[in-house]
Scaffold this motif. Sequence first.
Motif, PDB file in Angstrom:
ATOM      1  N   ARG A   1       0.836  -1.205   0.000  1.00 48.68           N
ATOM      2  CA  ARG A   1       0.000   0.000   0.000  1.00 48.68           C
ATOM      3  C   ARG A   1       0.873   1.258   0.000  1.00 48.68           C
ATOM      4  O   ARG A   1       0.618   2.201  -0.753  1.00 48.68           O
ATOM      5  CB  ARG A   1      -0.944  -0.022   1.214  1.00 48.68           C
ATOM      6  N   THR A   2       1.919   1.260   0.820  1.00 46.80           N
ATOM      7  CA  THR A   2       2.813   2.418   0.893  1.00 46.80           C
ATOM      8  C   THR A   2       3.528   2.639  -0.433  1.00 46.80           C
ATOM      9  O   THR A   2       3.578   3.760  -0.950  1.00 46.80           O
ATOM     10  CB  THR A   2       3.850   2.225   2.021  1.00 46.80           C
ATOM     11  N   ALA A   3       4.070   1.565  -0.991  1.00 50.85           N
ATOM     12  CA  ALA A   3       4.801   1.680  -2.256  1.00 50.85           C
ATOM     13  C   ALA A   3       3.863   2.099  -3.397  1.00 50.85           C
ATOM     14  O   ALA A   3       4.226   2.932  -4.228  1.00 50.85           O
ATOM     15  CB  ALA A   3       5.496   0.366  -2.586  1.00 50.85           C
ATOM     16  N   MET A   4       2.662   1.537  -3.441  1.00 46.61           N
ATOM     17  CA  MET A   4       1.707   1.876  -4.499  1.00 46.61           C
ATOM     18  C   MET A   4       1.272   3.330  -4.388  1.00 46.61           C
ATOM     19  O   MET A   4       1.054   3.997  -5.406  1.00 46.61           O
ATOM     20  CB  MET A   4       0.491   0.950  -4.451  1.00 46.61           C
ATOM     21  N   GLY A   5       1.169   3.844  -3.171  1.00 47.77           N
ATOM     22  CA  GLY A   5       0.804   5.239  -2.974  1.00 47.77           C
ATOM     23  C   GLY A   5       1.847   6.204  -3.530  1.00 47.77           C
ATOM     24  O   GLY A   5       1.532   7.335  -3.863  1.00 47.77           O
ATOM     25  N   ILE A   6       3.078   5.736  -3.666  1.00 51.37           N
ATOM     26  CA  ILE A   6       4.149   6.592  -4.180  1.00 51.37           C
ATOM     27  C   ILE A   6       4.404   6.334  -5.655  1.00 51.37           C
ATOM     28  O   ILE A   6       4.571   7.266  -6.440  1.00 51.37           O
ATOM     29  CB  ILE A   6       5.443   6.369  -3.361  1.00 51.37           C
ATOM     30  N   LEU A   7       4.411   5.065  -6.054  1.00 53.16           N
ATOM     31  CA  LEU A   7       4.864   4.706  -7.400  1.00 53.16           C
ATOM     32  C   LEU A   7       3.743   4.521  -8.425  1.00 53.16           C
ATOM     33  O   LEU A   7       3.953   4.750  -9.610  1.00 53.16           O
ATOM     34  CB  LEU A   7       5.703   3.426  -7.332  1.00 53.16           C
ATOM     35  N   HIS A   8       2.606   4.018  -8.021  1.00 51.44           N
ATOM     36  CA  HIS A   8       1.438   3.846  -8.900  1.00 51.44           C
ATOM     37  C   HIS A   8       1.686   2.868 -10.062  1.00 51.44           C
ATOM     38  O   HIS A   8       0.998   2.965 -11.080  1.00 51.44           O
ATOM     39  CB  HIS A   8       0.965   5.192  -9.470  1.00 51.44           C
ATOM     40  N   HIS A   9       2.641   1.984  -9.951  1.00 50.99           N
ATOM     41  CA  HIS A   9       2.911   1.012 -11.011  1.00 50.99           C
ATOM     42  C   HIS A   9       3.278  -0.315 -10.346  1.00 50.99           C
ATOM     43  O   HIS A   9       4.241  -0.387  -9.577  1.00 50.99           O
ATOM     44  CB  HIS A   9       4.041   1.507 -11.914  1.00 50.99           C
ATOM     45  N   GLN A  10       2.529  -1.357 -10.642  1.00 51.05           N
ATOM     46  CA  GLN A  10       2.647  -2.629  -9.934  1.00 51.05           C
ATOM     47  C   GLN A  10       4.058  -3.217  -9.989  1.00 51.05           C
ATOM     48  O   GLN A  10       4.578  -3.678  -8.985  1.00 51.05           O
ATOM     49  CB  GLN A  10       1.630  -3.645 -10.492  1.00 51.05           C
ATOM     50  N   GLN A  11       4.697  -3.197 -11.147  1.00 52.39           N
ATOM     51  CA  GLN A  11       6.034  -3.786 -11.266  1.00 52.39           C
ATOM     52  C   GLN A  11       7.043  -3.027 -10.407  1.00 52.39           C
ATOM     53  O   GLN A  11       7.882  -3.630  -9.739  1.00 52.39           O
ATOM     54  CB  GLN A  11       6.495  -3.808 -12.732  1.00 52.39           C
ATOM     55  N   ASP A  12       6.946  -1.698 -10.407  1.00 55.76           N
ATOM     56  CA  ASP A  12       7.829  -0.893  -9.568  1.00 55.76           C
ATOM     57  C   ASP A  12       7.590  -1.191  -8.092  1.00 55.76           C
ATOM     58  O   ASP A  12       8.535  -1.275  -7.296  1.00 55.76           O
ATOM     59  CB  ASP A  12       7.620   0.599  -9.828  1.00 55.76           C
ATOM     60  N   VAL A  13       6.330  -1.335  -7.721  1.00 54.15           N
ATOM     61  CA  VAL A  13       5.975  -1.637  -6.337  1.00 54.15           C
ATOM     62  C   VAL A  13       6.593  -2.970  -5.915  1.00 54.15           C
ATOM     63  O   VAL A  13       7.211  -3.078  -4.852  1.00 54.15           O
ATOM     64  CB  VAL A  13       4.441  -1.659  -6.160  1.00 54.15           C
ATOM     65  N   GLU A  14       6.460  -3.973  -6.765  1.00 53.63           N
ATOM     66  CA  GLU A  14       7.032  -5.281  -6.442  1.00 53.63           C
ATOM     67  C   GLU A  14       8.551  -5.209  -6.321  1.00 53.63           C
ATOM     68  O   GLU A  14       9.141  -5.819  -5.424  1.00 53.63           O
ATOM     69  CB  GLU A  14       6.624  -6.307  -7.499  1.00 53.63           C
ATOM     70  N   ASP A  15       9.191  -4.455  -7.195  1.00 52.72           N
ATOM     71  CA  ASP A  15      10.647  -4.288  -7.126  1.00 52.72           C
ATOM     72  C   ASP A  15      11.065  -3.604  -5.828  1.00 52.72           C
ATOM     73  O   ASP A  15      12.037  -4.003  -5.189  1.00 52.72           O
ATOM     74  CB  ASP A  15      11.159  -3.473  -8.319  1.00 52.72           C
ATOM     75  N   VAL A  16      10.322  -2.568  -5.440  1.00 49.28           N
ATOM     76  CA  VAL A  16      10.646  -1.840  -4.215  1.00 49.28           C
ATOM     77  C   VAL A  16      10.461  -2.726  -2.990  1.00 49.28           C
ATOM     78  O   VAL A  16      11.302  -2.737  -2.084  1.00 49.28           O
ATOM     79  CB  VAL A  16       9.813  -0.540  -4.116  1.00 49.28           C
ATOM     80  N   VAL A  17       9.383  -3.484  -2.945  1.00 46.43           N
ATOM     81  CA  VAL A  17       9.154  -4.377  -1.808  1.00 46.43           C
ATOM     82  C   VAL A  17      10.269  -5.424  -1.735  1.00 46.43           C
ATOM     83  O   VAL A  17      10.823  -5.699  -0.665  1.00 46.43           O
ATOM     84  CB  VAL A  17       7.762  -5.033  -1.887  1.00 46.43           C
ATOM     85  N   GLN A  18      10.629  -5.984  -2.879  1.00 48.30           N
ATOM     86  CA  GLN A  18      11.697  -6.985  -2.927  1.00 48.30           C
ATOM     87  C   GLN A  18      13.027  -6.383  -2.460  1.00 48.30           C
ATOM     88  O   GLN A  18      13.732  -6.969  -1.645  1.00 48.30           O
ATOM     89  CB  GLN A  18      11.827  -7.513  -4.366  1.00 48.30           C
ATOM     90  N   THR A  19      13.373  -5.227  -2.968  1.00 45.02           N
ATOM     91  CA  THR A  19      14.630  -4.563  -2.604  1.00 45.02           C
ATOM     92  C   THR A  19      14.657  -4.231  -1.113  1.00 45.02           C
ATOM     93  O   THR A  19      15.671  -4.435  -0.442  1.00 45.02           O
ATOM     94  CB  THR A  19      14.807  -3.274  -3.433  1.00 45.02           C
ATOM     95  N   THR A  20      13.543  -3.727  -0.607  1.00 39.50           N
ATOM     96  CA  THR A  20      13.475  -3.384   0.812  1.00 39.50           C
ATOM     97  C   THR A  20      13.579  -4.626   1.684  1.00 39.50           C
ATOM     98  O   THR A  20      14.296  -4.617   2.689  1.00 39.50           O
ATOM     99  CB  THR A  20      12.170  -2.622   1.125  1.00 39.50           C
ATOM    100  N   CYS A  21      12.900  -5.685   1.311  1.00 44.79           N
ATOM    101  CA  CYS A  21      12.979  -6.923   2.092  1.00 44.79           C
ATOM    102  C   CYS A  21      14.404  -7.472   2.103  1.00 44.79           C
ATOM    103  O   CYS A  21      14.870  -7.974   3.128  1.00 44.79           O
ATOM    104  CB  CYS A  21      11.998  -7.967   1.551  1.00 44.79           C
ATOM    105  N   LEU A  22      15.082  -7.371   0.991  1.00 44.07           N
ATOM    106  CA  LEU A  22      16.477  -7.810   0.939  1.00 44.07           C
ATOM    107  C   LEU A  22      17.330  -6.971   1.898  1.00 44.07           C
ATOM    108  O   LEU A  22      18.158  -7.507   2.634  1.00 44.07           O
ATOM    109  CB  LEU A  22      17.014  -7.707  -0.484  1.00 44.07           C
ATOM    110  N   ALA A  23      17.117  -5.659   1.893  1.00 43.24           N
ATOM    111  CA  ALA A  23      17.867  -4.786   2.808  1.00 43.24           C
ATOM    112  C   ALA A  23      17.514  -5.090   4.268  1.00 43.24           C
ATOM    113  O   ALA A  23      18.397  -5.127   5.135  1.00 43.24           O
ATOM    114  CB  ALA A  23      17.589  -3.327   2.486  1.00 43.24           C
ATOM    115  N   LEU A  24      16.244  -5.310   4.537  1.00 46.06           N
ATOM    116  CA  LEU A  24      15.823  -5.624   5.902  1.00 46.06           C
ATOM    117  C   LEU A  24      16.369  -6.964   6.373  1.00 46.06           C
ATOM    118  O   LEU A  24      16.658  -7.144   7.560  1.00 46.06           O
ATOM    119  CB  LEU A  24      14.292  -5.617   6.002  1.00 46.06           C
ATOM    120  N   SER A  25      16.529  -7.895   5.455  1.00 44.28           N
ATOM    121  CA  SER A  25      17.032  -9.223   5.832  1.00 44.28           C
ATOM    122  C   SER A  25      18.454  -9.153   6.376  1.00 44.28           C
ATOM    123  O   SER A  25      18.891 -10.047   7.101  1.00 44.28           O
ATOM    124  CB  SER A  25      16.963 -10.186   4.647  1.00 44.28           C
TER     125      SER A  25
END
Length: 183
Positions: free
Chosen positions: A30-54
Amino acid sequence: MVLFLAAIEDEDSRNFMVQLYLEYEAPMFRTAMGILHHQQDVEDVVQTTCLALSKKVPLLQTMDCCTLHSYVVISIRNTAINLIRKRERQQELLYGDDNTLAGLTRGNTMEDDQFMAFARRDALKQVIGKLPLRDRTLLEMKYILEQSDAEIARVIQVKPNSVRNLLTRARRKLANLLDEREL
């Protein structure tokens, strides 16, 4: 989700990240979609963030649920904003400063300016291949790969202070080639 899990070697950390992802999946998207408005970008951001959080599992495990929620959402927000900034820097390289609304010329419609931007990008693609390999490499390392002057100096084996001058010369050569093409 699968990609970032493959990077986690410790079983406890992997289980923690799976739980974190399942619990915070909705707010992250929801947070990523509110900023990016594009599903593929949102998925990339979530993936990148999860990798950093890991890589910060021990820190995350010490946080209470409210702090953890805020930390995850802020991390997603910052990663999304960084993606936008990165794309803006790349567009500045391709289009110059004319890509902003303030750069729209008077009397031209948005479509005219978009056409001109595409024409400039096409011209840039054609002309950049005519640059010497070293100049092309310098420009790509600086503006596409976003490497620092020190990193560039190490790769091309020059002093770090020389990189700025080399980049200036490469940009001038590129500008001259673009000018010649327009004649």
